[in-house]
Design a protein around this motif. Structure first.
Motif, PDB file in Angstrom:
ATOM      1  N   ARG A  92       0.826  -1.215   0.000  1.00  0.00           N
ATOM      2  CA  ARG A  92       0.000   0.000   0.000  1.00  0.00           C
ATOM      3  C   ARG A  92       0.858   1.263   0.000  1.00  0.00           C
ATOM      4  O   ARG A  92       0.365   2.352  -0.276  1.00  0.00           O
ATOM      5  N   TYR A  93       2.123   1.138   0.300  1.00  0.00           N
ATOM      6  CA  TYR A  93       3.036   2.283   0.189  1.00  0.00           C
ATOM      7  C   TYR A  93       3.985   2.121  -0.995  1.00  0.00           C
ATOM      8  O   TYR A  93       5.084   2.668  -1.009  1.00  0.00           O
ATOM      9  N   ARG A 113       2.831   8.135   2.663  1.00  0.00           N
ATOM     10  CA  ARG A 113       2.261   8.209   1.310  1.00  0.00           C
ATOM     11  C   ARG A 113       3.084   9.122   0.420  1.00  0.00           C
ATOM     12  O   ARG A 113       3.184   8.916  -0.786  1.00  0.00           O
ATOM     13  N   GLU A 154       1.045   8.913   8.456  1.00  0.00           N
ATOM     14  CA  GLU A 154       0.429   8.356   7.255  1.00  0.00           C
ATOM     15  C   GLU A 154       0.735   9.240   6.037  1.00  0.00           C
ATOM     16  O   GLU A 154       1.073   8.746   4.962  1.00  0.00           O
TER      17      GLU A 154
END
Lengths: 302, 374
Positions: free
Chosen positions: B64-65, B113, B109
């Protein structure tokens, strides 16, 4: 499993008395020899755990010779495993056979054949290594007691066994040195407060830990000639460095018969030579490496 | 009496063999000059992007990153292959090795990202702003200060030996954020995108005349709260955790391997000398792998990592010594002979091996403390 074995073995070695009888009663003399061949079963890592402990305690018993060497050879040859201490030798190298005078029998690697000679079928003229462990000149009689097939290389197996023993002795040298550096005071403070001493002890630890992890890795790959060569080369190399630093830190007390350090360092200096020194194994490994191309995959075995 | 725990050998996962083959095939087709100390001196942004495209940067980061969810031991395989080949991995080295994991552990977060996908693509390189003119081995004496400024901070001070800052897209700066704090307290890590107002990057040329290091002058550079890494005041704990990752990787053993490989191809080393190096390399690799496996299992083997670096970096110069003894060539960076060039690289880079990431003396102090000798 191997932690438990090591703990049991350590109690026996530290307990004194008839160590061999206690080891036998606990089934520790033939760990790594399959049960259906008369041994105690277990893996080579289990056997190494016991052998490392013996090295740590500088135990004067033919443990490597009985199980790791002779016991496995006899099992592989389909020959019965006799009770009592055993030893092993190569047919063309009988000048310094470990513990021969005390052995119930000798497993002799003779090319692709294993010949077993029971006590009474060989003579042993006493000799010794620096630590006083028997290294006897053997003359074999005309007939072995029994024979069977053999595919093992005794020098490789012996080198790995001594490498394991060395790592136990290295650890003991480190522990003794750390303890002494904390206890002994000069100039009004413990030796361990001096940076020069700290740096030396750290170097001893470094050699001991690197040799240990290499030997543990080789025990998991005992048929990999690169692994065994590297393991014995590093353990033998570490032995010299470790003994020198341990004695330097211990000062004059360490060179007396009364202090236990010598029971370890005399073994370090003996075992580093037995079944090939760091120089011999480096030459052996270097010969293989010279012929290999490219170098990197050869070195890492992948 | 404290004691070093035993270091168990690490075992590579079954997937490692296929991965290793892929990396070797890529390297065989890639166009670069192998060099010693490639992870400091071999910066090639295009090569870094090519690695990113193959999924070999940010390997351990979650998908997800932008990462690839691989294990640290799989990363170990890729990294040792790149280093053994002397590939130009310097541009992304710090971002991939330590900033990525550190951001994953401590970052917000928003920070994850923003930076992690770019790190994994090989499009975001980082520099580390730790050392200062008066804070080398004694890192806790950093003087760079962070002063409160509305909803952010202003950084003032000078960082030195900042590898790759001239190529980096951001620098992670350790600064004293609590006025009057001392030693390990009151330190904070800041993420500073580059270039930035109030940040000047100047070359510090190496003794060879090459440009790898920089001086980074922070003159009231503004950093918003959103770019504080981790908790304010927690900088020391974060930095020391980073150092454990930094210390025991394959790069602490393999910096001069390209020289050994060339000498071997040339037949320049007698068997005994080659075998001595081969035996040592085999053992040190096992030790490095053992530390990697321990880290993977969630342990922090700080003393073991320190001793692997101490012995590994000494080994790097044992290769150089053996080639000097036997090859009969002189080090020459401009020579048409690649062996003479690699020897030159190994000789001039050698002083750094036992300094960077903690000097050997500091490392042995850590080992001694781990043993209870102090």
């Amino acid at each position: 499993m191997d932690d438990l074995l090591a703990a049991t073995a350590d109690r026996i070695f530290a307990g004194g008395g008839d160590v061999w009888a206690a080891l036998t009663a606990a089934g520790l003399t033939t760990v790594g020899v399959p049960e259906d061949a008369g041994g105690s079963g277990g893996t080579l890592e289990d056997a190494a755990a016991v052998l490392r402990t013996a090295g740590y305690r500088a135990a004067a018993v033919p443990l490597a010779e009985t199980g790791w060497l002779a016991g496995r050879l006899l099992a592989e040859a389909g020959l019965p495993l006799p009770d009592g201490p055993l030893t092993a030798a190569a047919a063309d190298d009988l000048a310094r056979v470990p513990w021969a005078r005390d052995a119930r029998g000798i497993a002799v690697v003779n090319g692709d054949r294993l010949d077993y000679y029971e006590r009474g079928r060989f003579d042993a003229a006493p000799g010794a290594n620096l630590a006083g462990e028997p290294r006897d000149r053997v003359v074999l009689g005309p007939e072995p007691t029994a024979s069977g097939p053999c595919t093992a290389d005794l020098r490789t197996r012996g080198a790995l066994a001594r490498a394991v023993q060395l790592t136990g002795a290295l650890r003991r040298a480190l522990d003794l040195t750390v303890r002494y550096a904390g206890e002994r005071e000069q100039f009004g403070r413990p030796l361990g407060r001096f940076q020069a001493v700290q740096q030396a002890v750290a170097e001893l630890a470094g050699e001991a830990v690197v040799a240990d992890v290499a030997v543990r890795a080789a025990v998991r790959a005992p048929d990999d000639p690169v692994a065994v060569a590297a393991a014995k080369a590093n353990a033998s190399r570490a032995a010299g460095t470790a003994a020198a630093i341990a004695h330097q830190v211990h000062g004059a007390l360490g060179v007396t018969a009364e202090h236990p350090l010598h029971t370890v360092t005399l073994r370090l200096w003996s075992w580093r030579e037995e079944y090939g020194s760091e120089h011999a194994w480096a030459a052996e490994l270097g010969g293989r490496a010279t012929a290999a191309s490219p170098l990197w995959p050869f070195l890492i075995g992948a | 009496m404290a004691a070093l725990p035993e270091l168990e050998p690490g075992t590579l996962p079954p997937e490692a063999a296929a991965l290793r083959a892929e990396v070797r095939a890529f390297l065989a087709a890639a166009d670069f000059e192998p060099r010693a100390d490639c992870w400091l001196t071999g910066a090639d942004p295009a090569f870094s992007r090519a690695l990113g495209a193959r999924g070999w940067l940010g390997m351990t980061l979650p998908a997800r990153y932008g990462g690839h969810g691989r294990s640290p031991l799989e990363r170990f395989v890729v990294v040792e292959e790149l280093l053994a080949a002397g590939a130009p991995v310097g541009a992304h080295w710090i971002a991939d090795r330590q900033i990525g994991p550190s951001l994953l552990h401590h970052g917000s977060e928003e920070q994850k990202r923003r930076f992690l996908p770019a790190i994994a693509r090989g499009e975001c390189f980082f520099a580390i702003g730790m050392s200062e003119p008066d804070a080398g081995s004694d890192l806790a004496s950093v003087r760079t200060r962070a002063e409160r400024d509305g909803d952010g901070w202003r950084l003032t001070g000078t960082k030195v030996w900042t590898s790759g800052a001239h190529l980096a897209h951001a620098i992670c700066v350790l600064a004293r954020s609590e006025p009057g704090s001392e030693r390990h307290a009151g330190l904070t890590q800041f993420l500073v995108p580059l270039p930035a107002d109030g940040v000047t990057v100047r070359p510090i040329l190496s003794l060879s005349g090459d440009h790898h290091f920089n001086e980074v002058v922070l003159d009231g550079a503004r950093v918003p709260d959103a770019l504080v890494l981790g908790a304010p005041g927690n900088g020391w704990a974060q930095v020391t955790a980073e150092l454990a990752y930094e210390r025991s990787g394959p790069e602490r053993v393999l910096s001069t391997f390209p020289l050994l490989r060339l000498a071997h191809e040339r037949g320049a080393l007698p068997a005994a000398a080659l075998g001595r190096l081969a035996a040592r390399l085999w053992a040190l690799r096992q030790a490095s792998l053992g530390v990697a496996a321990a880290l993977d299992a969630g342990r922090t083997p700080a003393a073991e990592a320190a001793l692997v670096k101490d012995l590994g970096t000494r080994f790097e110069s044992e290769i150089t010594a053996a080639v000097r003894e036997h090859a009969g060539i002189e080090p020459d960076p401009g020579s048409p002979d690649p062996l003479a060039r690699a020897l030159a690289q190994a000789v001039v880079q050698a002083p750094g091996f036992t300094l960077r990431g903690g000097t050997s003396e500091i490392l042995r102090g850590i080992v001694a403390r781990g043993l209870g000798v102090r």
